[in-house]
Structures are given as structure tokens and as C-alpha cells.
Design an enzyme around this catalytic site. Structure first.
Site, PDB file in Angstrom:
ATOM      1  N   GLY A 110       0.959  -0.998   5.214  1.00 58.66           N
ATOM      2  CA  GLY A 110       1.365  -2.021   6.193  1.00 58.66           C
ATOM      3  C   GLY A 110       0.240  -2.919   6.655  1.00 58.66           C
ATOM      4  O   GLY A 110       0.361  -3.547   7.709  1.00 58.66           O
ATOM      5  N   SER A 154      -7.649  -1.186   6.873  1.00 61.31           N
ATOM      6  CA  SER A 154      -6.938  -0.595   8.012  1.00 61.31           C
ATOM      7  C   SER A 154      -6.329   0.751   7.643  1.00 61.31           C
ATOM      8  O   SER A 154      -5.620   1.351   8.454  1.00 61.31           O
ATOM      9  CB  SER A 154      -5.814  -1.527   8.473  1.00 61.31           C
ATOM     10  OG  SER A 154      -6.335  -2.763   8.861  1.00 61.31           O
ATOM     11  N   THR A 176       0.891  -1.148   0.000  1.00 63.01           N
ATOM     12  CA  THR A 176       0.000   0.000   0.000  1.00 63.01           C
ATOM     13  C   THR A 176       0.934   1.203   0.000  1.00 63.01           C
ATOM     14  O   THR A 176       2.115   1.065   0.254  1.00 63.01           O
ATOM     15  CB  THR A 176      -0.864  -0.065   1.285  1.00 63.01           C
ATOM     16  OG1 THR A 176      -1.645  -1.263   1.226  1.00 63.01           O
ATOM     17  CG2 THR A 176      -1.770   1.127   1.459  1.00 63.01           C
ATOM     18  N   ASN A 179      -3.912  -3.834  -2.524  1.00 62.31           N
ATOM     19  CA  ASN A 179      -3.892  -4.778  -1.413  1.00 62.31           C
ATOM     20  C   ASN A 179      -2.494  -5.352  -1.276  1.00 62.31           C
ATOM     21  O   ASN A 179      -1.629  -4.720  -0.710  1.00 62.31           O
ATOM     22  CB  ASN A 179      -4.944  -5.886  -1.511  1.00 62.31           C
ATOM     23  CG  ASN A 179      -4.993  -6.702  -0.216  1.00 62.31           C
ATOM     24  OD1 ASN A 179      -4.670  -6.156   0.844  1.00 62.31           O
ATOM     25  ND2 ASN A 179      -5.355  -7.954  -0.280  1.00 62.31           N
TER      26      ASN A 179
HETATM   27  N1  GLY Z   1      -5.408  -3.794   1.884  1.00 62.27           N
HETATM   28  C1  GLY Z   1      -5.031  -3.429   3.187  1.00 62.27           C
HETATM   29  C2  GLY Z   1      -6.049  -2.580   3.873  1.00 62.27           C
HETATM   30  O1  GLY Z   1      -6.882  -1.971   3.229  1.00 62.27           O
HETATM   31  O2  GLY Z   1      -6.059  -2.540   5.076  1.00 62.27           O
END
Ligand code: GLY
Length: 559
Positions: A461, A441, A369, A389
Site C-alpha cells: 500500500g 514504507s 507490493t 514498487n
Molecule cells: N515501494 C513502496 C515502498 O517501498 O514503500
């Protein structure tokens, strides 16, 4: 005033890393990003008179060209905007499950999650949101045209740019993953041979796609040739995304999560990201204890923060999901009353056993990310975290269109209490449903005081994102660190389950680790220097200090 540029090893050297935190200070505008080229483009837009939104949109499109593991057209993300006049906005451009998605789509005949299908397939792709989100933000809050903000990205894609060691190394590392997909192999190799640093990397298909977006706006991506290219790739490989899914995709402007902490206003991302809710929830639990007085790195401070993290992540698993589909008790979770009650079993001398920590109750009721921060001369600020992702998403480039697709569907809970790639578990609130957004997250965050900008931060992360942001925030607000030190300082992470404390070398001293173990904290393991990449800008006494996280190469540009 001329910008003063300086490179600083910050505290990074103390932790034996060989990369430098680049910091830059300036008065007029700043962009801090994982990519130096993207930061320079964002800064140039500011110098041409664009505002922070123009700059952020240009930076984001540039990242799709120069940082393809996470910068994207085929993914999604979240954006916080704080205008100097006091307006604060949160935009959700998260991917959505296609209409043909179903709850058990990643389960095999035995009812187990097929991890390969959930991550390395076209079924793993959600309907992309980035392009719609960026263009909508530009229309509402920007001042420049689409053509102006897309021009630098188009030029970089069509003329190419010399690959640095970082990118050439990443492409070589991912070669096996690309090999199964001819369009991916064509994009990321030179006729099947790895690129070397210094080779000029040209992306003609991507340049064409970007040009279509510049000419036609969202229709250049969600309708017509590019949409047909996506759907053709889907149909040939069991993918689910249809023309209708693409045409119907819309970003959503949501009420920002707001909290206060020692007099600062914290503005962050609401569900379907868990980031803002957990950040404010943890700050609420911590505020009564005055971390500044306990002392940075002390046993008492570490114990306190780990216990806050444990409880917040337990709540994440139970309650958080897409608010358009499930009732998310976000207002309760960010209230001080709830934090007080949730933390009432905090024991200053003993760790809590995660297996005994259920979700809170109240009366009836990841290279993968990338984050960048932008501030302009008027104090308008933008925080964007965007992703495919996993690093390079599902590693599948859409033939002819030149961009990678995401594998964001793995952020859903494919089976209750079964970990996803980040070891996160979830339940019904985050199950797969057609058209639903998967829980995230990502925590793009802006902090103000008395209406004036204080800092802009966020991180990649996966599950560690929220704790990275929490730690950068308390480093600045509680421990009075400079932006450089706040970002460079080593980090630690606890996510309730698995019940262990991961930390970067130096985050927890041997003495404190021994004391924490005695208190009952489990799995204390410290190695390396690689949690998060928090490209951050702090404003102090009118001066902007931008930092690109020393854990990776990157850049800050400002003036
Ligand atoms: N793909 C990681 C998140 O959105 O937390």
C-alpha cells in the site's frame, strides 16, 4: 488436532464488500498470503518438516510465479524473522541505485520531475535484491536445500497453472502497459490476446531462471546468463544496471527496530524502511492515552491516531533515508522521551494544521507490493513484504529471463518536496546517490510477549502501509479483536502532506467525521474498501489464526 477451516465474512459484509476474509486456525503452522497457491506451497513445506524460514522462502519464490504484480525476482523487500529461541533478525533486500545513477536523473530540462521516466522506464529500476535476500536467509536460518524450496515454484512455472479471475483480470487491465514491450506482451498475453480465467498459464523462461537459481544459487541470477540478459535489456533501452552492479549486490542484516507497547514487544523493519521507526514512534505517542478505553472508532481515538500519523509522517520526510549514506536518528525517533516531546502540542479538541507541522526537533542532535506471514509448529515466525514498487513494476519483462523489473527508483526523492507516486515528499536524506537504497514504507512486523509469539503482520500500500500495520496492531492489542476482525475492519490514513484524512467506507462514522471536521481535520473523504492487504497471523492460547485480507482474494493454509 485437525485444522478447523472456516470462511468468514467477518465485519467485511458490514462494509458492503463482496470478497471474503479467509481465516483458518491451526496448531502446527500457518501461511497467510495474497495468493492461495503460494500459501498452500508454504504450508506444504511446513508439513514436510521445513521451518518458517524454509516455508517463507518457498512462498516468496512461488509468489514470483503466481502473483507477478508484486511477487518477484526483479524487485526487493524486507524480512523479519523471530525464532522461538528469542533471536530476532531484520533483513534488508531492498533494491539499490545503480552506480551510474545520479541525483537529478529524473529531472527534465526545466528541472521538473519526469514522472514517466521515473516510473515507466528501465532507468526506474534499482538493482534487484530479492534473490540474494531469500537465499541468504535460507542459508543462515533455514533447514532445507535450495532445490527443495524452489521445486514448487519451478513446477508451477514450467507446467503452468489455471489463471483465476483475479489474475486474468489484472493482465487484461495492464495490457496497454505491456504492449510496448514484446517480452511483456508475450508473457502476459496469448499471442497478443488477453488470457481468460481457466487458461493454463505457463512461464518457461521464468522456469529456466528459477532452475538456474536452484542449481547455482545467487550466481544463477547475479552472474552468467540471467545477469547478461538483464544488462542487455538495460543497454538497449538507456537502463543503468551493469554486470558489476549485479555482482556486487548484497542483502544487509540490520538491527531490528524494537519498541514496547502495553507490555508487548514490537519488532519491525529499520531504515531504509521508514515502517518500523514510524510504527514504534506512533505507538509511543498513543500508549499514554489508552485507546481501548477511548473506544474503537470514537472521535477521541480517531483524532488521536490521525494526529500521531501526521507528526510521524512529517518526520519521515525530513529524516529518513538509507542509513549507509545518511545519519538517520532512528534511536531518537523510537524513544519514549522523543514521542512525549513530539506529541506535547497535541490538542485534544483541535486538529493541527499540517503546514505548521515541521519535522520534529530534539536537543542537538503499495496491488503494488505484497505481504505474507508464516509461523511454524515451534513458534518461529517470518514476515516478508516484497515489491516491484508499482503494480507490475515498470511492466518490462527481461527478454528470455521471464521476470519483470522494478521501478523502485521512484521511491527516492527525485526533487526536494516534490511528491512521488504515493504523494510522499522527501528531501536530502532520501536523494538519489549511486549505490544507495531508496526509502521504503514496508513494515513487516512481529510482536511477542514474554518471548512468545503474539502476531505477525505487514501490508502493501505504499505510503499507507505503516498506518495499516498500526491499525491492525491496535485492533488486536488495544481493542482485543480477533485476527479476522482486526484485519477486516475498515482503515483510515493520514500522511501529513497532503493534509487530508482518507478512509474506507465505515472507518469513520458520519457523526465522528462531522466532529473531526469541526476540530479542523481536512479532506475527510470515505469511499471504497481498499487500503492495504494485511495477511496476518495471530497466536492466542497456543492456537494460530491466519487471515487473508478480505480486500483482495488470497489464501491461508495451515495444519
Ligand atoms: N515501494 C513502496 C515502498 O517501498 O514503500
Amino acid at each position: 488436532m485437525n485444522p478447523v477451516k472456516y470462511l468468514s465474512l467477518g465485519v467485511a459484509l458490514l462494509f458492503a464488500v463482496c470478497v471474503q476474509a479467509e481465516t483458518r486456525s491451526g496448531l502446527n503452522g500457518m501461511v497467510a498470503s495474497r495468493s492461495a497457491l503460494a500459501a498452500q506451497i508454504g504450508s506444504k513445506i511446513l508439513q514436510q518438516g521445513g521451518n518458517a524460514v524454509d516455508s517463507a522462502v518457498a512462498t516468496a519464490f512461488a509468489l514470483a510465479v503466481v502473483y507477478p504484480s508484486a511477487g518477484n525476482l526483479g524487485g526487493g523487500g524486507f524480512m523479519m524473522i523471530a525464532m522461538a529461541d528469542g533471536r530476532v533478525m531484520a533483513q534488508d533486500n531492498r533494491e539499490k541505485a545503480p552506480a551510474a545513477a545520479s541525483r537529478d536523473m529524473f529531472l527534465d530540462a526545466k528541472g521538473n520531475v519526469d514522472r514517466n521516466l521515473a516510473v515507466n522506464s528501465l532507468q526506474a529500476s534499482g538493482v534487484p535484491g530479492t534473490v540474494a535476500g531469500l537465499l541468504d536467509a535460507l542459508t543462515r536460518y533455514g533447514t532445507m536445500t535450495r532445490q527443495q524450496v524452489l521445486a514448487p515454484a519451478i513446477e508451477l512455472a514450467s507446467k503452468g497453472f489455471p489463471l483465476n479471475d483475479d489474475l486474468a483480470g489484472q493482465f487484461a487491465e495492464n495490457l496497454e502497459g505491456f504492449r510496448a514491450h514484446p517480452a511483456s506482451l508475450a508473457k502476459f498475453t496469448h499471442d497478443g490476446m488477453p488470457y481468460k480465467a481457466g487458461d493454463v498459464w505457463v512461464q518457461r523462461d521464468l522456469a529456466d531462471t528459477l532452475q538456474r537459481i536452484a542449481d547455482q544459487g545467487r550466481d544463477g541470477f547475479y552472474k552468467g546468463k540471467v545477469a547478461e540478459q538483464i544488462v542487455k535489456e538495460m543497454q538497449g533501452n538507456n537502463g543503468l544496471i551493469t554486470l558489476k552492479d549485479l555482482e556486487q549486490y548484497q542483502p544487509v542484516w540490520r538491527e531490528p527496530v524494537h519498541g514496547t507497547y502495553h507490555g508487548y514487544d514490537i519488532w519491525s523493519m529499520p531504515p531504509p524502511s521508514s515502517g518500523g521507526v514510524l510504527l514504534v514512534q506512533m505507538l509511543n505517542m498513543l500508549e499514554p492515552y489508552n485507546l481501548g478505553k477511548l473506544g474503537y472508532g470514537s472521535t477521541a481515538a480517531m483524532h488521536l491516531m490521525i494526529e500521531a500519523q501526521r507528526r510521524a509522517y512529517a518526520d519521515r520526510a525530513e529524516y529518513l533515508g538509507d542509513p549507509d549514506f545518511v545519519k538517520v536518528p532512528a534511536a531518537t525517533m523510537v524513544s519514549r522521551e522523543y514521542a512525549k516531546q513530539r506529541f506535547s502540542d497535541f490538542d485534544p479538541d483541535h486538529a493541527t494544521d499540517s503546514t505548521k507541522v515541521g519535522a520534529g526537533k530534539w536537543p542537538e542532535e503499495s496491488l503494488q507490493t505484497t505481504h505474507f506471514s508464516v509461523v511454524d509448529k515451534n513458534g518461529n515466525a517470518v514476515a516478508i513484504t516484497t515489491t516491484l514498487n508499482r503494480s507490475y513494476g515498470n511492466r518490462i519483462v527481461v527478454p528470455g529471463a521471464g521476470f519483470l523489473m522494478n521501478n523502485e527508483m521512484d521511491d527516492f526523492s527525485s526533487k526536494p518536496n516534490t511528491p512521488n507516486s504515493y504523494g510522499l515528499i522527501g528531501r536530502d536524506a532520501n536523494d538519489i546517490q549511486p549505490g544507495k537504497r531508496m526509502l521504503s514504507s514496508m513494515t513487516p512486523t512481529i510482536i511477542t510477549r514474554d518471548g512468545k509469539l503474539v502476531m505477525v503482520t505487514g501490508s502493501p500500500g505504499g505510503s499507507t502501509i505503516i498506518n495499516t500495520v498500526l491499525e491492525v496492531v491496535v485492533n488486536v492489542l488495544d481493542y482485543g479483536m480477533s485476527a479476522d476482525k482486526a484485519v477486516s475492519s475498515p482503515r483510515f490514513h493520514h500522511q501529513w502532506m497532503p493534509d487530508n484524512v482518507r478512509y474506507e467506507t465505515g472507518a469513520i462514522s458520519a457523526e465522528v467525521a462531522a466532529e473531526l471536521a469541526k476540530m479542523g481535520h481536512k479532506g475527510l473523504s470515505g469511499s471504497g474498501f481498499g487500503i492495504g492487504d494485511a495477511n496476518t497471523i495471530v497466536r492466542k492460547d497456543g492456537v494460530l489464526e491466519g487471515v487473508s485480507d478480505p480486500r483482495n482474494v488470497g489464501g491461508v493454509a495451515g495444519y
